[in-house]
Design a protein around this motif. Structure first.
Motif, PDB file in Angstrom:
ATOM      1  N   TYR A   1      -1.977  -6.497   3.981  1.00 16.87           N
ATOM      2  CA  TYR A   1      -3.731  -6.275   4.528  1.00 16.87           C
ATOM      3  C   TYR A   1      -4.574  -7.229   3.864  1.00 16.87           C
ATOM      4  CZ  TYR A   1      -1.231  -3.510   8.377  1.00 16.87           C
ATOM      5  OH  TYR A   1      -0.089  -2.651   8.955  1.00 16.87           O
ATOM      6  N   ASP A   2      -5.052  -7.451   5.140  1.00 15.69           N
ATOM      7  CA  ASP A   2      -6.628  -8.501   4.011  1.00 15.69           C
ATOM      8  C   ASP A   2      -5.801  -9.167   2.935  1.00 15.69           C
ATOM      9  OD1 ASP A   2      -7.728  -7.647   6.142  1.00 15.69           O
ATOM     10  OD2 ASP A   2      -9.135  -5.831   5.321  1.00 15.69           O
ATOM     11  N   GLY A   3      -4.929  -8.873   3.001  1.00 11.43           N
ATOM     12  CA  GLY A   3      -4.629 -10.513   1.304  1.00 11.43           C
ATOM     13  C   GLY A   3      -3.890  -9.237   0.310  1.00 11.43           C
ATOM     14  N   GLU A   4      -3.934  -8.369   0.552  1.00 10.28           N
ATOM     15  CA  GLU A   4      -3.597  -7.082  -0.462  1.00 10.28           C
ATOM     16  C   GLU A   4      -2.038  -6.718   0.017  1.00 10.28           C
ATOM     17  OE1 GLU A   4      -3.243  -5.209  -3.904  1.00 10.28           O
ATOM     18  OE2 GLU A   4      -4.642  -6.380  -3.386  1.00 10.28           O
ATOM     19  N   THR A   5      -0.942  -6.785  -0.657  1.00 12.72           N
ATOM     20  CA  THR A   5       0.416  -6.018  -0.385  1.00 12.72           C
ATOM     21  C   THR A   5       0.698  -4.881  -0.650  1.00 12.72           C
ATOM     22  OG1 THR A   5       1.249  -8.394  -0.505  1.00 12.72           O
ATOM     23  CG2 THR A   5       2.862  -6.589  -0.919  1.00 12.72           C
ATOM     24  N   TYR A   6       0.820  -3.655  -0.333  1.00 13.23           N
ATOM     25  CA  TYR A   6       1.399  -1.987  -0.316  1.00 13.23           C
ATOM     26  C   TYR A   6       2.552  -1.439  -0.397  1.00 13.23           C
ATOM     27  CZ  TYR A   6      -3.488  -2.470   1.041  1.00 13.23           C
ATOM     28  OH  TYR A   6      -5.201  -3.111   0.635  1.00 13.23           O
ATOM     29  N   ASP A   7       3.151  -1.268  -1.373  1.00 12.74           N
ATOM     30  CA  ASP A   7       4.231  -1.009  -1.640  1.00 12.74           C
ATOM     31  C   ASP A   7       5.221   0.492  -1.301  1.00 12.74           C
ATOM     32  OD1 ASP A   7       3.280   0.749  -3.250  1.00 12.74           O
ATOM     33  OD2 ASP A   7       4.448  -0.220  -5.129  1.00 12.74           O
ATOM     34  N   HIS A   8       3.952   1.230  -0.408  1.00 14.59           N
ATOM     35  CA  HIS A   8       4.291   2.316   0.093  1.00 14.59           C
ATOM     36  C   HIS A   8       3.710   2.747   1.971  1.00 14.59           C
ATOM     37  CE1 HIS A   8       6.025   2.855  -3.436  1.00 14.59           C
ATOM     38  NE2 HIS A   8       6.424   3.873  -2.693  1.00 14.59           N
ATOM     39  N   ARG A   9       4.028   3.359   2.510  1.00 16.47           N
ATOM     40  CA  ARG A   9       3.243   3.930   3.480  1.00 16.47           C
ATOM     41  C   ARG A   9       2.998   5.289   4.114  1.00 16.47           C
ATOM     42  NH1 ARG A   9       4.635  -0.201   9.286  1.00 16.47           N
ATOM     43  NH2 ARG A   9       6.723   1.055   9.521  1.00 16.47           N
ATOM     44  N   ILE A  10       2.566   6.337   4.408  1.00 18.51           N
ATOM     45  CA  ILE A  10       2.804   7.305   5.131  1.00 18.51           C
ATOM     46  C   ILE A  10       2.462   7.132   6.362  1.00 18.51           C
ATOM     47  CG2 ILE A  10       1.555   9.649   5.580  1.00 18.51           C
ATOM     48  CD1 ILE A  10       0.389   9.368   2.512  1.00 18.51           C
ATOM     49  N   LEU A  11       3.495   7.684   7.069  1.00 20.09           N
ATOM     50  CA  LEU A  11       3.368   7.564   8.777  1.00 20.09           C
ATOM     51  C   LEU A  11       2.369   8.326   8.915  1.00 20.09           C
ATOM     52  CD1 LEU A  11       6.988   6.674   9.439  1.00 20.09           C
ATOM     53  CD2 LEU A  11       5.304   5.165   8.954  1.00 20.09           C
ATOM     54  N   ILE A  12       1.639   7.986  10.281  1.00 22.09           N
ATOM     55  CA  ILE A  12       0.524   8.797  10.433  1.00 22.09           C
ATOM     56  C   ILE A  12       0.451   9.294  12.422  1.00 22.09           C
ATOM     57  CG2 ILE A  12      -2.131   9.275  11.282  1.00 22.09           C
ATOM     58  CD1 ILE A  12      -2.350   8.257   8.159  1.00 22.09           C
ATOM     59  N   TYR A  13       0.283   9.846  12.711  1.00 23.80           N
ATOM     60  CA  TYR A  13      -0.231  10.151  14.234  1.00 23.80           C
ATOM     61  C   TYR A  13      -1.630  10.797  14.610  1.00 23.80           C
ATOM     62  CZ  TYR A  13      -1.093  11.824  19.219  1.00 23.80           C
ATOM     63  OH  TYR A  13      -1.482  12.130  20.292  1.00 23.80           O
TER      64      TYR A  13
END
Length: 309
Positions: free
Chosen positions: A20-32
């Motif tokens: 996103y916005d040129g930055e790569t992320y290796d984890h995410r938290i799934l959110i409702y």
């Protein structure tokens, strides 16, 4: 969310690669998120899950982003600001709770009573809270309260050195409590108590502690200097004053209470004690002008009248 806040439900985490916005992320938290509806930042009756509302982060760094809230557009200037991203120094994730029985410790929908009783600490004085045979230590508004549930209002804690009011959930909303300074010496006190139908506020420049109960009786213990006590009672009948403020510099123990029938104050010497009563936009005051140790007052119309004893 410049100057605002929001609550979401995080339910899982996973690793991978997202950019996103040129930055790569290796984890995410799934959110409702109740705002997630067809990719638009608007609430609807039947929102759907949208991955742009997840929290993405890089393990081991402080880089993170919630894409759906990554920027904020000023309605007037149309200027674009960073929002829910680590590039915005004002963005924070304030509170998290994973215990279902505590998710609703503050009932915002209670129109006529408070869901739980709570103590609100507003200065740094460390205190001991006693409830029968149980004792709890509260390390002021910037500390902790061992064994009790606490929280801050989200909008007040951007200043980490002085986060504002510490809310402490009391163990029982129908019992009496005693507070004393942890040092055992007279110190500045500044706290409020919320029972189901009463609000009690104590501010004292120097006192040993206080005793309070859900029937509205408040005892300021070992007072040495100026004090201010406020009692607001929802059970007071319509047409009567429902909020009383007691101010003075009287020393020793001072006890006050407000009922439908009368208001009373007790102390070693109550000369100079000022009592202000209010109900909506009507305010009246009375000052004790003698060396009485027991004062009882009744309401006559919109005035306060001492009861002869």
């Amino acid at each position: 969310m410049v100057g605002g806040g929001h609550a979401v439900v995080a339910y899982a985490s996973e690793s991978g690669s997202w950019t996103y916005d040129g930055e790569t992320y290796d984890h995410r938290i799934l959110i409702y998120d109740s705002n997630a509806a067809n990719g638009k930042n608007i609430p609807v009756l039947n929102p759907i899950w949208n991955e742009d509302y997840c929290l993405y982060f890089n393990e081991g760094t402080n880089e993170w982003i919630i894409p759906a809230y990554a920027t904020y557009i000023d309605d007037d200037t149309k200027e674009i600001f960073p929002c829910m991203t680590s590039t915005n120094s004002n963005a924070s994730l304030y509170n998290a709770c994973n215990e279902l029985d505590k998710l609703d410790i503050k009932n915002y929908n209670a129109g006529f009573y408070n869901y739980v009783a709570e103590l609100r600490c507003q200065n740094e004085t460390a205190m001991r809270l006693e409830n029968g045979t149980k004792q709890y230590v509260i390390m002021g508004n910037s500390g902790s309260a061992d064994g009790l549930t606490t929280y801050y209002e989200a909008e007040t804690i951007s200043n980490r050195s002085n986060p504002g009011t510490l809310h402490v959930i009391l163990p029982d909303d129908s019992e009496e409590y005693v507070i004393s300074t942890l040092s055992g010496n007279a110190e500045e006190l500044d706290f409020n108590i919320m029972y189901k139908d009463k609000f009690i506020s104590i501010a004292a420049s120097s006192a040993d502690g206080a005793q309070f109960s859900p029937n509205g009786v408040l005892k300021l213990i070992g007072n040495e200097e100026d004090f201010k006590i406020i009692i607001a009672d929802d059970e007071i009948s319509d047409g009567k004053f429902d909020t009383y403020t007691f101010t003075g510099g009287n020393t020793g123990d001072i006890t006050v209470n407000v009922t439908n029938e009368e208001v009373f104050a007790e102390g070693e010497n109550l000369r100079g004690l000022k009592i202000e009563a209010s109900e909506k936009d009507i305010i009246t005051t009375l000052e004790i002008e003698n060396d009485s140790s027991d004062v009882r007052i009744e309401q006559e119309g919109t005035t306060l009248t001492p009861i002869e004893t």
